[in-house]
Structure formats: structure tokens, C-alpha cells
Design a protein around this motif. Sequence first.
Motif, mmCIF file in Angstrom:
data_model
loop_
_atom_site.group_PDB
_atom_site.id
_atom_site.type_symbol
_atom_site.label_atom_id
_atom_site.label_comp_id
_atom_site.label_asym_id
_atom_site.label_seq_id
_atom_site.Cartn_x
_atom_site.Cartn_y
_atom_site.Cartn_z
ATOM 1 N N UNK A 166 0.826 -1.201 0.000
ATOM 2 C CA UNK A 166 0.000 0.000 0.000
ATOM 3 C C UNK A 166 0.864 1.256 0.000
ATOM 4 N N UNK A 167 1.847 1.316 0.902
ATOM 5 C CA UNK A 167 2.677 2.521 1.001
ATOM 6 C C UNK A 167 3.613 2.666 -0.196
ATOM 7 N N UNK A 168 4.097 1.560 -0.734
ATOM 8 C CA UNK A 168 4.933 1.638 -1.928
ATOM 9 C C UNK A 168 4.129 2.174 -3.102
ATOM 10 N N UNK A 186 -7.942 1.542 4.981
ATOM 11 C CA UNK A 186 -8.011 0.092 5.200
ATOM 12 C C UNK A 186 -8.585 -0.598 3.967
ATOM 13 N N UNK A 187 -9.629 0.015 3.375
ATOM 14 C CA UNK A 187 -10.249 -0.578 2.186
ATOM 15 C C UNK A 187 -9.275 -0.600 1.015
ATOM 16 N N UNK A 188 -8.526 0.492 0.858
ATOM 17 C CA UNK A 188 -7.539 0.546 -0.233
ATOM 18 C C UNK A 188 -6.442 -0.482 0.005
ATOM 19 N N UNK A 189 -5.968 -0.552 1.250
ATOM 20 C CA UNK A 189 -4.915 -1.518 1.571
ATOM 21 C C UNK A 189 -5.340 -2.948 1.327
ATOM 22 N N UNK A 231 -13.860 1.542 9.915
ATOM 23 C CA UNK A 231 -13.889 1.211 11.337
ATOM 24 C C UNK A 231 -15.178 0.492 11.711
ATOM 25 N N UNK A 232 -16.302 0.971 11.161
ATOM 26 C CA UNK A 232 -17.599 0.340 11.435
ATOM 27 C C UNK A 232 -17.602 -1.120 10.979
ATOM 28 N N UNK A 233 -17.081 -1.339 9.753
ATOM 29 C CA UNK A 233 -17.054 -2.710 9.221
ATOM 30 C C UNK A 233 -16.150 -3.610 10.062
ATOM 31 N N UNK A 234 -15.019 -3.049 10.528
ATOM 32 C CA UNK A 234 -14.079 -3.852 11.315
ATOM 33 C C UNK A 234 -14.664 -4.233 12.669
#
Length: 451
Positions: A11-13, A362-365, A445-448
Motif C-alpha cells: 500500500x505505502x509503496x 483500510x479498504x484501499x490496503x 472502522x464500522x465494518x471492522x
Amino acid sequence: MNPIVIQVIQFFLSLSILIVLHELGHFIPAKLFKTRVEKFYLFFDVKFSLFKKKIGETVYGIGWLPLGGYVKISGMIDESMDTEQMKEEPKPWEFRSKPAWQRLIIMLGGVTVNFVLAVIIYIGMAYQYGDQYVRMDSLKDGVWVVEKNIGDKAGIQTGDKILAVDGNTLESFRSVYLELINGNSITIERDGQVLEQELPVDFIATLLEDEDKVRFLSMRQPFIVQEVSKGSHNEGVDFREGDAVLAINGKPANYLDQVTPILEANKNQEVNVLVQRENGGEQLVVAKVNEDAKLGIGLKGLTPEEYEAKGYLKIEEIEYSFLEAIPAGINKGVETLTGYAKQLKKIFNPSTGAYKGVGGFAAIGSMFPPTWDWVAFWSTTALISIILAFMNILPIPALDGGHVMFLLYEMVSGRKPSDKFLEYAQMVGFFLLIALLLFANGNDLYKAVFK
């Protein structure tokens, strides 16, 4: 290495590559038009930087807040909100002193680079790997609706052949999910009849209720024997590896979805199973169904090539020369951009419920695979690059599209918006973006927590 760590690294790369190239899209034309660039930053440097170095008139650095990046161009109202500079008389090297057409090119540079990058990635992947997919029109006996409640909502039944979405013929099976998400109507063939039907407006909301069931369609799985399980109540019965079940008690049972209800109706009873041996001959086998509606048989999984060899489907394989890969990559880029635009349109329509699927970091990752796979990495990076290009060109102040909107107004009307107006517009756009950021990551956060 932990799968989540691998996803975070990818993700960060990916994000770093996209941010740097996007900002270069602004930086290079700014320099070409002799506009001073004061800062070039990967990530935001609120209060302090992880790294910075001044080269010439520009400070290059890495911030600590990974929400994006920026170039600070002299004489421009941007996310830095440097209003003191704007109170001074315009300088020849400042953005505000340049002709409108030059400012427009500078502002369009970032999204242009993002789209071009995605196309280049798609060209490279087409040339290196070609393309392989299951032809939608080749599925011998239609699709298998794995999640019946979702299939019922869409009006799709097991055995249906999905011909088109919104009048556009479906070429590959892998595209069916995205097309259904983006689509409004569907054309199917059922029992020899072609039917046209509307997809429910809130179909996306139905999918989002349980994201594990999004892939509610599958290719139908033939019932082919691997072996009789040891200790099975049918041990010793003449089932052989490779036997393809054709019928049970005279009812068609070629596929697992046909077999299950027949076995449910014959618990603790003997059944006549018609199988086709690997040599092509047919044999009637008497077997018992236990109280769990099982035959105690291990199923043989087929490779795509075996599916094709047995006539269940056809695999399309395309190899591209370098010159052929260029239009293929461009088409892929345009199709991806168009598909994302359709999704965004549904997100802004509350009745679709698509806003529930908006995700943050989080979704993108999670789009990246849990194991290192360069093909998946570059494919995902290309998709995110398209998303960044589209989102940045939206006519929202604080985004590139907001600046472009005001520049186009200036070029058409001949009147430049005041610096004070641009300052207020930038503030409004900034708060809109913060709200969107909080909503998207709040959804994550809600989904997690609750799903």
C-alpha cells in the motif's frame, strides 16, 4: 512475513509512487513555464518533516502524515493556505502571474500523469502477460447462483446465461460482478427464452450487507468423482476416479447444484446413480445417501484447461505484440475510468445504498494481495492511479479539479476570481475533503468492529 504487513508495505509503496508522479505532473510544467516551486513533498509535513533538503529554490522532503503529498507553487492559493504571500504584489515567477492557459496545464498535469501511468502499466501487462479469460457465452449450462437470496434480488437463477448488461454484451465471466454493480438492466437467456429485466436500484446495498457473499455467482461445478472416502457408507461401491455423474434416480445431476436437492430428498435411502466413465461408457451404480444427505464421495476439482477439454466452457487466450499492446492498454484504461465513473455516480445516489461501500485507507490496503505478487501489485496500482485521477479532477475546491473549474471560468468570462474568493473556496473544499476522509475511514472502522 505477516500477510497484513505485506499488504501495508504494498500500500505505502504504491501510494508513494502515485503521489510522487502526480506531483511531478504539476512540478514539471511549472518549471517549464518558469514558475517557482517552493516545496515538493511526499506526505504532509504538519509541524515537522521526516526528511528535507533544499536544492536550488525548492525544498524536497518527506512528511510524517501519509494522507497525500503536495507541491507548493509560489503565488497560488493551495492547501498551505499561505495568504501572506498573496497580499504582496505579484512576482513574474509566481503562478498568478502566468497566462491562464499555462496555469491550466500546470493544474491538469497531476491527473494527466495518473491516467497515463495507468495506461502504461496496462500496456506493459498486456505485452508481458497477454490476456486470458473464460468466455461468458461459452458457459455450457449457464451460471450457478451460489447465494440464492442475492440472485433472487437480481432476478438471476442457476442455469441462466447472462448475455448483456445495459445492452452491452458480456465477453468474460470475470467482468460479470463489476458490470452488475455498475449496471441498471440485464439480459439473460433462460430455458431458451431471452429476458430483459431491470436491476433493483438498491442492488449494491444488497451486496454490501454481507461482503463475503459479493461473488454470488460461480461457474457450475460438475459432479466428478475423486474417490470414495475411507470409512464411507458407500465404500466398496463401484465408483471410480473420474466418473462424471449424469443422473440420480433418473433426474439430471450433472452439476453439484443439481445433486444437492436430490440427495436432500433421499436421505437414508438407496439411489440409482448414472455415471459416465472416463472411457465414455455409462454405468448405473446403486449407492446409499446418509442422514446428512451425502454420498461420502470426494469431488474432483478441475483445472480451467480440464473444464475446457470436457466442453464446459471456452478459454480465450490473447497474446499481444508491443504495438498491439498499446491500444489494448489504452482501452483498458478508458474502460476502468468509465467503470469507476459509473460507480461514483451510484455512490452519489442515496437510493442505491452504494455510499455504504465507501472505504478509506483500510479498504484501499485490502485491495492488495496478502502475498507479494508483482502482477497484482501493478494491476492494483493502475486501478488506484485511475481512481486518483478521477477524484482529483472533480470540481471541488482544494482539488485540482476545483482550480481547473475556476481557470476555465476565467478563460471563458475573461474575469479572474478574487484571491479572497479563492481563499474561502479553498477552505470550503478542505473541510469537504476532511468530511469525506472521516466518513470513508469511519466506514472502515464500522465494518471492522460490527461486521
